[in-house]
Each structure stands twice: as C-alpha cells, then as structure tokens.
Design a protein around this motif. Structure first.
Motif, PDB file in Angstrom:
ATOM      1  N   GLY A  95       0.814  -1.219   0.000  1.00  0.00           N
ATOM      2  CA  GLY A  95       0.000   0.000   0.000  1.00  0.00           C
ATOM      3  C   GLY A  95       0.843   1.262   0.000  1.00  0.00           C
ATOM      4  O   GLY A  95       0.543   2.232  -0.714  1.00  0.00           O
ATOM      5  N   GLU A  96       1.919   1.256   0.796  1.00  0.00           N
ATOM      6  CA  GLU A  96       2.789   2.445   0.829  1.00  0.00           C
ATOM      7  C   GLU A  96       3.474   2.666  -0.511  1.00  0.00           C
ATOM      8  O   GLU A  96       3.524   3.791  -1.027  1.00  0.00           O
ATOM      9  CB  GLU A  96       3.830   2.262   1.933  1.00  0.00           C
ATOM     10  N   GLU A  97       3.990   1.571  -1.112  1.00  0.00           N
ATOM     11  CA  GLU A  97       4.648   1.718  -2.406  1.00  0.00           C
ATOM     12  C   GLU A  97       3.656   2.143  -3.481  1.00  0.00           C
ATOM     13  O   GLU A  97       3.976   2.956  -4.355  1.00  0.00           O
ATOM     14  CB  GLU A  97       5.320   0.399  -2.793  1.00  0.00           C
ATOM     15  N   LEU A  98       2.443   1.599  -3.406  1.00  0.00           N
ATOM     16  CA  LEU A  98       1.434   1.977  -4.398  1.00  0.00           C
ATOM     17  C   LEU A  98       1.072   3.459  -4.265  1.00  0.00           C
ATOM     18  O   LEU A  98       0.929   4.179  -5.261  1.00  0.00           O
ATOM     19  CB  LEU A  98       0.192   1.111  -4.228  1.00  0.00           C
ATOM     20  N   SER A  99       0.943   3.959  -3.049  1.00  0.00           N
ATOM     21  CA  SER A  99       0.617   5.369  -2.836  1.00  0.00           C
ATOM     22  C   SER A  99       1.727   6.271  -3.361  1.00  0.00           C
ATOM     23  O   SER A  99       1.460   7.274  -4.053  1.00  0.00           O
ATOM     24  CB  SER A  99       0.393   5.633  -1.347  1.00  0.00           C
ATOM     25  N   ASN A 100       2.977   5.945  -3.077  1.00  0.00           N
ATOM     26  CA  ASN A 100       4.096   6.744  -3.581  1.00  0.00           C
ATOM     27  C   ASN A 100       4.161   6.718  -5.107  1.00  0.00           C
ATOM     28  O   ASN A 100       4.463   7.731  -5.764  1.00  0.00           O
ATOM     29  CB  ASN A 100       5.416   6.246  -2.995  1.00  0.00           C
ATOM     30  N   ALA A 101       3.897   5.532  -5.677  1.00  0.00           N
ATOM     31  CA  ALA A 101       3.941   5.425  -7.136  1.00  0.00           C
ATOM     32  C   ALA A 101       2.850   6.259  -7.782  1.00  0.00           C
ATOM     33  O   ALA A 101       3.059   6.889  -8.827  1.00  0.00           O
ATOM     34  CB  ALA A 101       3.809   3.961  -7.550  1.00  0.00           C
ATOM     35  N   ILE A 102       1.650   6.281  -7.177  1.00  0.00           N
ATOM     36  CA  ILE A 102       0.559   7.090  -7.736  1.00  0.00           C
ATOM     37  C   ILE A 102       0.904   8.573  -7.670  1.00  0.00           C
ATOM     38  O   ILE A 102       0.701   9.326  -8.627  1.00  0.00           O
ATOM     39  CB  ILE A 102      -0.753   6.791  -6.993  1.00  0.00           C
ATOM     40  N   GLU A 103       1.454   9.024  -6.540  1.00  0.00           N
ATOM     41  CA  GLU A 103       1.849  10.435  -6.430  1.00  0.00           C
ATOM     42  C   GLU A 103       2.909  10.805  -7.468  1.00  0.00           C
ATOM     43  O   GLU A 103       2.840  11.865  -8.107  1.00  0.00           O
ATOM     44  CB  GLU A 103       2.372  10.708  -5.027  1.00  0.00           C
ATOM     45  N   ALA A 104       3.913   9.942  -7.672  1.00  0.00           N
ATOM     46  CA  ALA A 104       4.955  10.221  -8.657  1.00  0.00           C
ATOM     47  C   ALA A 104       4.386  10.266 -10.070  1.00  0.00           C
ATOM     48  O   ALA A 104       4.757  11.107 -10.891  1.00  0.00           O
ATOM     49  CB  ALA A 104       6.058   9.179  -8.558  1.00  0.00           C
ATOM     50  N   ALA A 105       3.419   9.330 -10.342  1.00  0.00           N
ATOM     51  CA  ALA A 105       2.826   9.308 -11.681  1.00  0.00           C
ATOM     52  C   ALA A 105       2.022  10.576 -11.944  1.00  0.00           C
ATOM     53  O   ALA A 105       2.085  11.160 -13.035  1.00  0.00           O
ATOM     54  CB  ALA A 105       1.937   8.065 -11.835  1.00  0.00           C
ATOM     55  N   VAL A 106       1.238  11.015 -10.945  1.00  0.00           N
ATOM     56  CA  VAL A 106       0.463  12.248 -11.118  1.00  0.00           C
ATOM     57  C   VAL A 106       1.388  13.448 -11.303  1.00  0.00           C
ATOM     58  O   VAL A 106       1.154  14.326 -12.151  1.00  0.00           O
ATOM     59  CB  VAL A 106      -0.469  12.440  -9.910  1.00  0.00           C
ATOM     60  N   GLU A 107       2.471  13.496 -10.525  1.00  0.00           N
ATOM     61  CA  GLU A 107       3.414  14.604 -10.644  1.00  0.00           C
ATOM     62  C   GLU A 107       4.079  14.622 -12.013  1.00  0.00           C
ATOM     63  O   GLU A 107       4.205  15.677 -12.659  1.00  0.00           O
ATOM     64  CB  GLU A 107       4.473  14.500  -9.549  1.00  0.00           C
ATOM     65  N   ASP A 108       4.478  13.435 -12.507  1.00  0.00           N
ATOM     66  CA  ASP A 108       5.098  13.363 -13.830  1.00  0.00           C
ATOM     67  C   ASP A 108       4.125  13.782 -14.927  1.00  0.00           C
ATOM     68  O   ASP A 108       4.490  14.485 -15.876  1.00  0.00           O
ATOM     69  CB  ASP A 108       5.605  11.949 -14.096  1.00  0.00           C
ATOM     70  N   ALA A 109       2.870  13.358 -14.813  1.00  0.00           N
ATOM     71  CA  ALA A 109       1.882  13.725 -15.829  1.00  0.00           C
ATOM     72  C   ALA A 109       1.661  15.242 -15.859  1.00  0.00           C
ATOM     73  O   ALA A 109       1.561  15.854 -16.925  1.00  0.00           O
ATOM     74  CB  ALA A 109       0.557  12.999 -15.561  1.00  0.00           C
ATOM     75  N   ALA A 110       1.595  15.870 -14.668  1.00  0.00           N
ATOM     76  CA  ALA A 110       1.413  17.325 -14.625  1.00  0.00           C
ATOM     77  C   ALA A 110       2.608  18.058 -15.225  1.00  0.00           C
ATOM     78  O   ALA A 110       2.453  19.032 -15.975  1.00  0.00           O
ATOM     79  CB  ALA A 110       1.180  17.768 -13.186  1.00  0.00           C
TER      80      ALA A 110
END
Length: 427
Positions: A153-168
């Motif tokens: 869960g922690e790794e998934l949350s960090n990965a989602i934040e990084a993906a959103v940041e990269d997309a922006a």
C-alpha cells in the motif's frame, strides 16, 4: 434603433483607428531603406530569441531534474494506468539493502525402496487473493475497498503520487513548447507582413509622398513668386515718381531760363506721358527690350530739347533683340543716372551710348557716358535707382543676373546689366 446606430458608430470608430494605425505603420516601413529594414528584422529576431529563452525555456532545468528523479525511480515501485487497468510493479530491492543469501539445502538421504512411503506434509495456507476475499464492494454507495499489505500500500501510494506529478510536469512542458512555437511563428509572420507591406505598398506610399513634396514645393514657389512680384511692383512704384520728378525738374529749369522752350517741352512731356504711362502701370515683371528702348528714346527726345547740341545719343539695338525679355523701367533708371550725374553737369555735354548684345546665353545691355565720372559733382538724390535695380535683379533671376558699374576711359561711367536671354511674351 438608437442602440443599432451606436453599435455602427462604435464599429466605424474601431475600423477608422485600425486604418490609421495601419497607415502609420505602412508609412514608417516604406520610409525605411532596405538595409535598415533588414537590420530591424535581425534585431527583432534576436530580441524574440532572448524573450523566448527567458519566458518559455525556463522549465528546461525542471525537465533535467525530473529525468534524474525518473532514473532514481527505475529500481523502485512503478505504476502504469492504461485502458486495460492498473499495472503495479513493486520495487525489486529490499529496503535494508542487498537481498540476504539463501541458506544451503540439507542433503537428502537416499530413499530406501523397502521403506514405506512417507506422508506428504500439509501445504501452507494460500494468501488471500486480491481479486477474491481482499475486495469489499459496498452496494449502497458504489464504492470499492481493496485490502493490501502495508508495504504494498505504501509503495502503491508513492507510485501514484509520482505518476500524477510526472503527468502534470509533462503537460506543463507541452504547453510551454506550444507557446514558444506560437511566439516565434507570430514574430516571423509579423516580419513577413512588414516585408509584404514595404514591397507592395511602398511604391504607392513613395509616390504619394513625392506628390505631396512636389505640391508643397509648387505652393511655396507660387507664394514666393507672388511675393517677388509684389516687391517688384512696389519697387517699380518707387521708380516711376523718381523718373517723373526728374523730368518735371527739367521743365521747371527751362521755365526759368527759356519759357518758350519750356512750353514746347511741356507739350512734348504731355504727349510722352500719354504714350508711356499705360506701359509704366503694367504689372508685368518682364517686358520687351524694344518697348523699353522706345520709352528711353522718347525720354531722351525731351532732354534733347533742353540740352540741344550738348547731348549726343547713340543707340545700337539690333532688331533681333527687340523681342528679348527685359525688366521694365530698368533701362530708364540707368539713362537717368547717366544724364543727371554725368552729362548734365558737364559744360560741354557729351555722348550717351546704349548697346545691346548677347554673350554666353545672356542679354547684356550697356549704358556708357563720357561725363564727369564718379564723385565729381555731389549727388542730392537718395541713391534709390541703382539699389532698386540690384534688388529687382536678385528677385527675378537670383545669381544669374547682375549690375556692374565701372569707370569709362578717359572719363565717365559704364553701367552694364546682364540677364538670362529669353524671348518676351509681350511685343
């Protein structure tokens, strides 16, 4: 109806202002030479490049930092969201460092064929499947709850934040690239429009400017010509009383010394004025040389009645030069000066010679006397005649005409007027 009228007036005002702005820009561009226009284009492109670098290429450092972060995340967990669903790849390295080495397997003794088969050990319980009992669906609010282990869960949350940041960041970078491209295209289109305006509208603008300059020059020349004519008419009005006063003074002198001759001279003067005054009042700035010679001949005939044998007149005027243009009353003034200041005050009198000739495309009229010369008899006049001649010549012909006064040999004065040779419009 009033609203519609006000809208039309507003649109008309806007179009008028746009037209004036375009006309001003077109006029400015057409006034530039081609090398100045090329210099302006180079400076504009240079300034546009500097602005593009400052305004739109600033995120380049951010892209470099994002690339470094992406390189650091390659060994960590990553997430990919596409049409097929969510793909999550957990990180491959342990949190504490390198993976622990596996323990060596214990040696297995050889199986005894006679021994009974050992029972299989019980299988460990399978972890709960994500698609099975780990998913809780709540029909009331259409929500889905997925239970994950804490580490995942922690790794998934960090990965989602990084993906959103990269997309922006990628979206912002695309916007900056588009804005940079649009800015440079706008500058290039502006320079192209100015080039077309200079090439197409430049000829018309230059023709209009030249026409305006020519019209202004023609108006200035007409005004200068009118002013010159007015000044010459004023000067001529000063010459006419000068001539009349001198002639009347001669009549007055004869009345004292010889009344019968004065009476005859008075009758001749009246006939002379009847013939000459219409010509003296003419407003023409140029007249014919023959006309002026006839007036001078009539004047000398009057003086001949008084001076008799003391005055000898020699006229050398070719018939072909009688139609040449010559300023009015100018020859009259020269003859008056020669009689009054040279021959009249000489006891034995003398000869007055008038010669006309053409030299170097100029008409040269010379009045020569063998009188007393310069400064022998003090003058009681104002000196208006000679100065008026010089001023009139300057107004009429500028530097191409002149009056020259010199001494004659053995005595007397030579006065010469030179004007450009041209035919007179008057007979």
């Amino acid at each position: 109806m009033q609203a519609r009228s006000s809208t039309q007036q507003y649109l008309t005002g806007i179009l008028s202002r746009l037209y004036r702005a375009f006309d001003a820009v077109a006029t400015w561009v057409t006034q530039l030479s081609w090398w100045k226009f090329l210099l302006f284009a180079c400076l504009t492109l240079t300034a546009a490049g500097i602005l593009q670098e400052e305004l739109f290429n600033g995120p380049a450092q951010e892209e470099i930092a994002r690339a470094e972060r992406d390189a650091g995340r390659r060994s960590e967990a990553s997430i990919l969201i596409d049409e097929s669903g969510i793909r999550f790849n957990p990180r491959t390295r342990a949190r504490g460092g390198a993976a622990e080495p596996a323990e060596p397997a214990e040696p297995v003794p050889p199986a005894d064929p006679d021994a009974p088969e050992a029972p299989h050990p019980p299988l460990p319980p399978k972890p709960p499947a994500i698609g099975g009992s780990g998913i809780n669906i709540h029909p009331g609010d259409d929500s889905v709850h997925i239970e994950l282990p804490p580490q995942i869960g922690e790794e998934l949350s960090n990965a989602i934040e990084a993906a959103v940041e990269d997309a922006a960041e990628q979206k912002v970078s695309r916007y900056h690239k588009q804005a940079s491209t649009w800015f440079m295209n706008f500058v290039l289109l502006l320079l192209l429009a100015l080039f077309g305006t200079k090439a197409l509208v430049g000829g018309k603008k230059r023709a209009d400017a030249e026409a305006q300059v020519a019209n202004a020059a023609a108006e200035r020349e007409a005004m200068q010509r009118q002013l010159s004519e007015t000044k010459m008419q004023m000067m001529q009005a000063q010459v006419e009383p000068h001539f009349l006063f001198n002639t009347l003074a001669s009549v007055e002198h004869l009345i004292r010394v010889d009344p019968p001759r004065a009476s005859a001279m008075q009758r001749s003067l009246i006939q002379y004025l009847r013939a000459v005054l219409p010509q003296m009042r003419d407003n023409a700035v140029l007249t014919g040389l023959g006309r002026e010679v006839d007036m001078v001949s009539a004047y000398l005939a009057l003086l001949k009645m008084r001076m008799e044998e003391r005055l000898t007149v020699d006229l050398q005027i070719p018939d072909g030069l009688r139609s040449a243009a010559f300023p009015p009353m100018m020859l009259q003034s020269m003859v008056e000066n020669a009689i009054k200041h040279g021959l009249e005050c000489k006891p034995e009198g003398g000869t007055l010679r008038i010669v006309a000739e053409v030299a170097d495309s100029k008409l040269r009229v010379t009045v020569t006397d063998d009188g007393v010369g310069f400064g022998v008899v003090p003058s009681d006049g104002t000196g208006l005649g000679l100065q008026t001649i010089r001023d009139r010549l300057k107004l009429l012909h500028g530097d191409s005409a002149r009056l020259h006064i010199g001494a004659n040999s053995p005595s007397g004065v030579i006065a010469t007027i030179e004007v450009p040779y041209q035919l007179s419009k008057q007979a």
